[in-house]
Design a protein around this motif. Structure first.
Motif, PDB file in Angstrom:
ATOM      1  N   LEU A  93     -42.342 -58.135 -20.464  1.00  0.00           N
ATOM      2  CA  LEU A  93     -41.597 -57.735 -21.668  1.00  0.00           C
ATOM      3  C   LEU A  93     -42.389 -56.760 -22.543  1.00  0.00           C
TER       4      LEU A  93
ATOM      5  N   ALA B 103     -36.599 -55.669 -23.437  1.00  0.00           N
ATOM      6  CA  ALA B 103     -35.151 -55.612 -23.190  1.00  0.00           C
ATOM      7  C   ALA B 103     -34.459 -54.734 -24.229  1.00  0.00           C
ATOM      8  N   THR B 104     -34.993 -54.723 -25.457  1.00  0.00           N
ATOM      9  CA  THR B 104     -34.452 -53.829 -26.499  1.00  0.00           C
ATOM     10  C   THR B 104     -35.518 -52.737 -26.708  1.00  0.00           C
TER      11      THR B 104
ATOM     12  N   GLU C 227     -35.380 -49.881 -31.944  1.00  0.00           N
ATOM     13  CA  GLU C 227     -34.617 -50.527 -33.022  1.00  0.00           C
ATOM     14  C   GLU C 227     -34.458 -49.584 -34.185  1.00  0.00           C
TER      15      GLU C 227
ATOM     16  N   LYS D 217     -33.893 -49.601 -38.471  1.00  0.00           N
ATOM     17  CA  LYS D 217     -33.860 -50.361 -39.722  1.00  0.00           C
ATOM     18  C   LYS D 217     -33.550 -49.394 -40.860  1.00  0.00           C
TER      19      LYS D 217
ATOM     20  N   SER E 114     -41.379 -57.249 -28.762  1.00  0.00           N
ATOM     21  CA  SER E 114     -40.208 -57.343 -27.888  1.00  0.00           C
ATOM     22  C   SER E 114     -39.128 -58.281 -28.413  1.00  0.00           C
TER      23      SER E 114
ATOM     24  N   ARG F 264     -35.661 -60.899 -39.334  1.00  0.00           N
ATOM     25  CA  ARG F 264     -34.577 -60.713 -38.367  1.00  0.00           C
ATOM     26  C   ARG F 264     -35.088 -60.749 -36.933  1.00  0.00           C
TER      27      ARG F 264
ATOM     28  N   CYS G  50     -35.846 -62.407 -33.205  1.00  0.00           N
ATOM     29  CA  CYS G  50     -34.932 -63.076 -32.275  1.00  0.00           C
ATOM     30  C   CYS G  50     -34.994 -64.598 -32.414  1.00  0.00           C
ATOM     31  N   ILE G  51     -33.820 -65.192 -32.663  1.00  0.00           N
ATOM     32  CA  ILE G  51     -33.837 -66.655 -32.769  1.00  0.00           C
ATOM     33  C   ILE G  51     -33.750 -67.299 -31.376  1.00  0.00           C
ATOM     34  N   GLY G  52     -33.510 -66.462 -30.354  1.00  0.00           N
ATOM     35  CA  GLY G  52     -33.386 -67.008 -29.008  1.00  0.00           C
ATOM     36  C   GLY G  52     -34.661 -66.885 -28.197  1.00  0.00           C
TER      37      GLY G  52
ATOM     38  N   VAL H 177     -35.710 -70.137 -26.205  1.00  0.00           N
ATOM     39  CA  VAL H 177     -34.737 -70.503 -25.169  1.00  0.00           C
ATOM     40  C   VAL H 177     -34.723 -69.435 -24.065  1.00  0.00           C
TER      41      VAL H 177
ATOM     42  N   MET I 218     -36.081 -67.838 -18.611  1.00  0.00           N
ATOM     43  CA  MET I 218     -36.720 -66.884 -17.691  1.00  0.00           C
ATOM     44  C   MET I 218     -37.718 -67.606 -16.797  1.00  0.00           C
TER      45      MET I 218
HETATM   46  C1  HEM Z   1     -35.507 -61.698 -23.087  1.00  0.00           C
HETATM   47  C2  HEM Z   1     -34.558 -62.111 -23.904  1.00  0.00           C
HETATM   48  C3  HEM Z   1     -34.376 -61.614 -25.324  1.00  0.00           C
HETATM   49  C4  HEM Z   1     -35.007 -60.572 -25.971  1.00  0.00           C
HETATM   50  C5  HEM Z   1     -36.078 -59.608 -25.433  1.00  0.00           C
HETATM   51  C6  HEM Z   1     -34.466 -60.543 -27.315  1.00  0.00           C
HETATM   52  C7  HEM Z   1     -34.850 -59.633 -28.292  1.00  0.00           C
HETATM   53  C8  HEM Z   1     -34.296 -59.561 -29.560  1.00  0.00           C
HETATM   54  C9  HEM Z   1     -34.610 -58.537 -30.551  1.00  0.00           C
HETATM   55  C10 HEM Z   1     -35.590 -57.379 -30.353  1.00  0.00           C
HETATM   56  C11 HEM Z   1     -33.874 -58.809 -31.651  1.00  0.00           C
HETATM   57  C12 HEM Z   1     -33.852 -57.981 -32.953  1.00  0.00           C
HETATM   58  C13 HEM Z   1     -32.678 -57.003 -32.921  1.00  0.00           C
HETATM   59  C14 HEM Z   1     -32.624 -56.125 -34.169  1.00  0.00           C
HETATM   60  O1  HEM Z   1     -33.008 -56.557 -35.259  1.00  0.00           O
HETATM   61  O2  HEM Z   1     -32.213 -54.968 -34.049  1.00  0.00           O
HETATM   62  C15 HEM Z   1     -33.098 -60.000 -31.381  1.00  0.00           C
HETATM   63  C16 HEM Z   1     -32.251 -60.593 -32.274  1.00  0.00           C
HETATM   64  C17 HEM Z   1     -31.515 -61.711 -32.008  1.00  0.00           C
HETATM   65  N1  HEM Z   1     -31.526 -62.458 -30.849  1.00  0.00           N
HETATM   66 FE1  HEM Z   1     -32.576 -62.038 -29.189  1.00  0.00          FE
HETATM   67  N2  HEM Z   1     -33.543 -61.548 -27.441  1.00  0.00           N
HETATM   68  C18 HEM Z   1     -33.460 -62.233 -26.257  1.00  0.00           C
HETATM   69  C19 HEM Z   1     -32.675 -63.329 -25.973  1.00  0.00           C
HETATM   70  C20 HEM Z   1     -31.887 -63.978 -26.899  1.00  0.00           C
HETATM   71  C21 HEM Z   1     -31.132 -65.183 -26.625  1.00  0.00           C
HETATM   72  C22 HEM Z   1     -31.113 -65.933 -25.279  1.00  0.00           C
HETATM   73  C23 HEM Z   1     -30.473 -65.495 -27.775  1.00  0.00           C
HETATM   74  C24 HEM Z   1     -29.566 -66.636 -28.083  1.00  0.00           C
HETATM   75  C25 HEM Z   1     -29.694 -67.828 -27.526  1.00  0.00           C
HETATM   76  C26 HEM Z   1     -30.813 -64.486 -28.770  1.00  0.00           C
HETATM   77  C27 HEM Z   1     -30.347 -64.463 -30.058  1.00  0.00           C
HETATM   78  C28 HEM Z   1     -30.631 -63.499 -30.991  1.00  0.00           C
HETATM   79  C29 HEM Z   1     -30.011 -63.408 -32.310  1.00  0.00           C
HETATM   80  C30 HEM Z   1     -28.954 -64.342 -32.888  1.00  0.00           C
HETATM   81  C31 HEM Z   1     -30.582 -62.297 -32.959  1.00  0.00           C
HETATM   82  C32 HEM Z   1     -30.269 -61.760 -34.372  1.00  0.00           C
HETATM   83  C33 HEM Z   1     -31.216 -62.384 -35.379  1.00  0.00           C
HETATM   84  C34 HEM Z   1     -30.951 -61.832 -36.773  1.00  0.00           C
HETATM   85  O3  HEM Z   1     -30.503 -60.688 -36.902  1.00  0.00           O
HETATM   86  O4  HEM Z   1     -31.235 -62.546 -37.736  1.00  0.00           O
HETATM   87  N3  HEM Z   1     -31.680 -63.598 -28.197  1.00  0.00           N
HETATM   88  N4  HEM Z   1     -33.376 -60.433 -30.106  1.00  0.00           N
END
Ligand code: HEM
Length: 187
Positions: A50, A55-56, A59, A61, A124, A130, A132-134, A137, A142
């Motif tokens: 990662l 994966a992203t 970004e 802001k 990552s 803000r 990632c809350i995931g 999990v 993975m």
């Molecule tokens: C390899 C897997 C994952 C990666 C690399 C990842 C990465 C990220 C990143 C970079 C953000 C910030 C996006 C932004 O602010 O523009 C984000 C936000 C978020 N992710 Fe993930 N994510 C992953 C898996 C997951 C999973 C499995 C879930 C749910 C179970 C999840 C739920 C969320 C949520 C709800 C947010 C928004 C949080 C907020 O804005 O307060 N993510 N994730």
């Protein structure tokens, strides 16, 4: 990454050998979340993947108020900032001389535990309110998926197929990733 780094693959297989797995029809073994808690090297390999391939990949802001960034750049309210997580995973000043190497060891401490990297360094999953809350999990899922695939199959890239990243909101591959799976001998 495993196809191109057989030593890492071998070390993961070695780590999985001693962990509890359950049998699935067809003589397959699968690992559950709890059994993989001690799989430090496997998690290190996933974090290292990662780092190089977030994966992203970028970004955006927007400044809520006038502000000054840590490097002294002034931003006014409403300024949009796009930053590259892909580039941040590949900066020598952040990761050291071997920044382009796939080296899961950088995530393992001398005592054999997972080394914590601050989220503003390893971006990552984003950093701050803000983020990632995931994260937990997704890392568990993975680990379960990677462990089960690596333990049961030898994954090989199709000869001549080059995997090239393609930037978009989610990091893709330009022509997919063509692999062949060979069943490992059970045991
Ligand atoms: C390899 C897997 C994952 C990666 C690399 C990842 C990465 C990220 C990143 C970079 C953000 C910030 C996006 C932004 O602010 O523009 C984000 C936000 C978020 N992710 Fe993930 N994510 C992953 C898996 C997951 C999973 C499995 C879930 C749910 C179970 C999840 C739920 C969320 C949520 C709800 C947010 C928004 C949080 C907020 O804005 O307060 N993510 N994730």
């Amino acid at each position: 990454m495993m196809c191109k780094h057989p030593k890492v693959e071998a070390r993961i297989l070695e780590e999985l050998k001693d962990l509890q797995s359950s049998s699935w029809p067809g003589d397959f073994s699968v690992f559950e979340c709890d059994a993989l808690r001690s799989a430090v090297y496997l998690q290190a390999a996933l974090l290292e993947t990662l780092r190089l391939f977030p994966a992203t990949p970028f970004e955006e802001k927007e400044a809520h108020v006038d502000d000054i960034l840590p490097n002294g750049t002034k931003v006014t309210k409403g300024t949009r900032i796009i930053f590259s997580l892909y580039a941040m995973g590949r900066i020598e000043g952040i990761w050291g001389k071997d920044y382009l190497e796939f080296r899961p060891e950088r995530w393992v401490s001398k005592s054999g535990r997972l080394r914590h990297e601050p989220s503003y360094k390893f971006m990552s999953f984003n950093s701050g309110p803000r983020s990632c809350i995931g994260k937990d999990v997704s890392l568990s899922n993975m680990k379960i998926t990677a462990a089960s695939i690596i333990h049961n199959f030898k994954v090989e890239l199709v000869k001549g197929h080059e995997v090239m990243p393609q930037s978009s909101v989610i990091l893709h591959t330009q022509n997919g990733m063509m692999v062949s799976l060979k069943r490992r001998v059970a045991g």
